[in-house]
Design an enzyme around this catalytic site. Structure first.
Site, PDB file in Angstrom:
ATOM      1  N   ASP A  80       0.814  -1.214   0.000  1.00 36.44           N
ATOM      2  CA  ASP A  80       0.000   0.000   0.000  1.00 36.44           C
ATOM      3  C   ASP A  80       0.847   1.264   0.000  1.00 36.44           C
ATOM      4  O   ASP A  80       0.460   2.282  -0.584  1.00 36.44           O
ATOM      5  CB  ASP A  80      -0.932   0.013   1.214  1.00 36.44           C
ATOM      6  N   CYS A 121       1.432  -8.298   5.052  1.00 38.29           N
ATOM      7  CA  CYS A 121       1.012  -6.908   4.860  1.00 38.29           C
ATOM      8  C   CYS A 121      -0.493  -6.771   4.636  1.00 38.29           C
ATOM      9  O   CYS A 121      -1.233  -7.733   4.650  1.00 38.29           O
ATOM     10  CB  CYS A 121       1.834  -6.270   3.756  1.00 38.29           C
ATOM     11  N   ASP A 122      -0.895  -5.538   4.375  1.00 37.47           N
ATOM     12  CA  ASP A 122      -2.256  -5.064   4.608  1.00 37.47           C
ATOM     13  C   ASP A 122      -3.389  -5.974   4.153  1.00 37.47           C
ATOM     14  O   ASP A 122      -4.226  -6.371   4.944  1.00 37.47           O
ATOM     15  CB  ASP A 122      -2.429  -3.692   3.961  1.00 37.47           C
ATOM     16  N   LYS A 123      -3.480  -6.272   2.871  1.00 36.72           N
ATOM     17  CA  LYS A 123      -4.637  -7.025   2.373  1.00 36.72           C
ATOM     18  C   LYS A 123      -4.376  -8.518   2.319  1.00 36.72           C
ATOM     19  O   LYS A 123      -5.299  -9.301   2.079  1.00 36.72           O
ATOM     20  CB  LYS A 123      -5.035  -6.528   0.970  1.00 36.72           C
ATOM     21  N   CYS A 194       5.471  -2.590   8.249  1.00 32.94           N
ATOM     22  CA  CYS A 194       5.863  -1.277   8.789  1.00 32.94           C
ATOM     23  C   CYS A 194       5.698  -1.247  10.308  1.00 32.94           C
ATOM     24  O   CYS A 194       4.781  -1.846  10.862  1.00 32.94           O
ATOM     25  CB  CYS A 194       5.053  -0.180   8.134  1.00 32.94           C
ATOM     26  N   GLU A 446      -6.826   4.529  -0.147  1.00 34.45           N
ATOM     27  CA  GLU A 446      -6.483   5.157   1.129  1.00 34.45           C
ATOM     28  C   GLU A 446      -6.231   6.650   0.942  1.00 34.45           C
ATOM     29  O   GLU A 446      -5.664   7.083  -0.058  1.00 34.45           O
ATOM     30  CB  GLU A 446      -5.247   4.491   1.731  1.00 34.45           C
ATOM     31  N   SER A 472      -5.058   4.791   5.613  1.00 38.86           N
ATOM     32  CA  SER A 472      -3.945   3.941   6.018  1.00 38.86           C
ATOM     33  C   SER A 472      -3.969   3.807   7.530  1.00 38.86           C
ATOM     34  O   SER A 472      -4.459   4.686   8.242  1.00 38.86           O
ATOM     35  CB  SER A 472      -2.627   4.579   5.571  1.00 38.86           C
TER      36      SER A 472
END
Length: 562
Positions: A80, A121-123, A194, A446, A472
């Site tokens: 992202d 990570c995110d998704k 992150c 985002e 985010s």
């Protein structure tokens, strides 16, 4: 065994020939062992995933040691942070559905007995979790782990959110070119997700309380020996769960969803967790009411304030006791969690976490001294959000309880960023960014660039932003997202006009515009019908099937086609 479908009987001799050709079957007896899929998400361009090939190799070795046969496959992944601010962000949330569908396809096509998921990570984490619940094959998750926090030349702790906010500060001339470049070089010093409480780490922490990952999954560093040992232990545990037939839907219940939101409240997690957890509940057949989230918030104390809401990183949380210490603390308050639920360890949530005490009371606060008596996320309702909107109250300055300002409206992310950068947006404004929801974006991009620019310009307490898009996990400030219904589905956010007064009330959890129902109805009749922005490819198909954020942004086949 489930895998007997592809390996037993004379009629499956061709399939066995193909299986022998893979080289995975080392002994004649291997055909009688469980077949375990390793659903990996290794990809070179995502720092949270560059090390996952090594972790998959560790998992393979441990699965063999435990008496099963591993077969690795890979999913896609989107970073992202790299996809931010351009068309790439349109693909981020939709990638969740591709990941879920791809994993479902491989798992069901090859009749695996169990699945070892390696997301980060995110998704990727929620995409794999959707697949796990959908296929309901014994499964365990072990993420890649967070990266170390960075350190500036001045000794200041850095995370990726520091870098995004530095862009706004550099444009304002409040930091030098040298300091800006120093931050760029040092904000992300290792592999891993992150370092703050952004979406990836929020989801990986939630996996612990949901019960599908081992303790410390969310906080043990990507580069640590503990992470590698966790992979081994998770592999052993999965093979046991295959024998005992412990499946995801035995674990993902309404109580588990409630507990996920409770941990989210206690840690001030990303607003994206609401989107993903609602989608997971839907996949599990749980009709989850958004109002429950506010009820959970009212009884859940905010115990750990992590970057971007403070300077503490995930490693600091780990050293302070990690998620187990937070769960243990929450269990001391009756009615906050459901601790007697089953988890992948074969034990209950209570057994996994009881006695795991806080080691640093600055990083994780005790029950008697919370940051706030209520959780760090709220769902707002009102005439602008009939089906809800989400705000990370843990990222809002504590002095702000009610914010009223004049609307300044934009029909895209890019228009808003330009207006913020050229100082069109001023104190007292409520920036309205619409047609950026799941259908309108498409892909619900985002809004990190505009929120970071607002904070970077020193307007974090003086300007609010509302959107049918999302944020985010690195976002902070007065930022309300996930407004439902979205503008593209006829939601009232599409009816706001410049100068309208908008009130964000964090005490009463409301979001309203000071226009009568009659006026909003009149405006709606004048509204141009929404036309899809993308006409071809995956995003066109996604636009035609996706729903608003209050459902988790899931894709639904129209009832008349079922």
């Amino acid at each position: 065994m489930r895998s007997d479908m592809i390996k037993k009987g004379d009629h499956q001799a061709p399939a066995r020939s193909l299986l022998h050709a893979t080289g995975a079957l080392k002994q004649p007896t291997d055909m009688n062992k469980p077949f375990v899929a390793i659903c990996n998400s290794y990809i070179d361009i995502v720092p949270g995933h560059v090390h996952l090939r090594e972790l998959a190799d560790i998992a393979k070795e441990a699965i063999r040691e435990a008496g099963a046969i591993p077969f690795e496959f890979n999913t896609i992944g989107v970073d992202d942070g790299i996809a931010m601010g351009h068309i790439g962000m349109r693909y981020s949330l939709p990638s969740r559905e591709i990941i879920a569908d791809a994993a479902e396809t491989v798992i069901n096509a090859h009749w695996f007995d169990g699945v070892f998921y390696i997301p980060n990570c995110d998704k990727i984490t929620p995409g794999m979790l959707l697949a796990a619940v959908r296929t309901n094959v014994p499964a365990i998750f072990c993420s890649g782990g967070p990266m170390k926090a960075g350190l500036s030349a001045q000794g200041k702790a850095l995370t990726l959110s520091s870098m995004f906010e530095a862009v706004g500060a550099f444009k304002e001339g409040t930091i030098s070119k040298e300091a800006f470049l120093d931050m760029e070089q040092n904000a992300c010093p290792t592999c891993g997700s992150c370092a703050g409480m952004f979406t990836a780490n929020s989801m990986n922490c939630l996996m612990e309380v949901l019960g599908l990952a081992l303790p410390y999954n969310g906080t043990a560093l990507a580069v640590s020996d503990q992470r590698r040992e966790m992979i081994r232990q998770a592999a052993f545990r999965l093979v046991e769960n295959i024998k005992n037939d412990i499946k995801p839907r035995d674990i993902i219940t309404q109580d588990a969803i409630d507990d996920a939101f409770a941990l989210d409240m206690a840690m001030g997690g990303s607003t994206n967790t609401v989107l993903h957890t609602l989608a997971i509940a839907n996949e599990a057949g749980i009709d989850y009411d958004l109002e429950r989230i506010n009820e959970i918030a009212k009884k859940t104390p905010y115990l750990s304030k992590i970057a971007p809401s403070s300077s503490y990183s995930m490693h600091d949380v780990h050293e302070a006791g990690g998620v187990p210490a937070i769960i243990n603390e929450l269990m001391k308050k009756d009615g906050t969690l459901h601790p007697d639920r089953l988890t992948v360890t074969g034990k209950t949530l209570r057994e996994n976490n009881e006695g795991k005490n806080i080691k640093n009371f600055d990083v994780i606060h005790p029950l008697e001294n919370p940051y706030d008596k209520q959780g760090g996320l709220s769902v707002l309702f009102g005439n602008l959000a009939p089906k809800g909107a989400v705000i990370k109250v843990g990222g809002v300055d504590p002095s702000i309880k009610v914010f009223t300002g004049k609307a300044i409206c934009f029909n895209s992310h890019d228009e808003a960023v330009e207006a913020i950068d050229n100082h069109t947006v001023r104190e007292g404004h409520v920036v309205v960014i619409r047609y950026e929801g799941p259908k309108g974006g498409p892909g619900m991009p985002e809004m990190l660039a505009p929120t970071s620019s607002i904070v970077g310009r020193g307007l974090g307490k003086d300007v609010a932003l509302i959107t049918d898009g999302r944020f985010s996990g690195a976002t902070r400030g007065i930022a309300v997202g996930h407004i439902s219904p979205e503008a593209a589905s006829g939601g009232p956010i599409g009816l706001i006009r410049d100068g309208d007064k908008i009130t964000i009330d964090l005490i009463n959890r409301t979001l309203n515009v000071n226009q009568s129902e009659e006026e909003l109805y009149r405006r709606k009749n004048q509204l141009e019908p929404f036309r899809a922005k993308v006409k071809t490819g995956y995003l066109a198909r996604y636009t035609s099937l996706v729903t608003s954020a209050n459902t988790g942004g899931i894709m639904q086949v129209p009832e008349n086609l079922i």
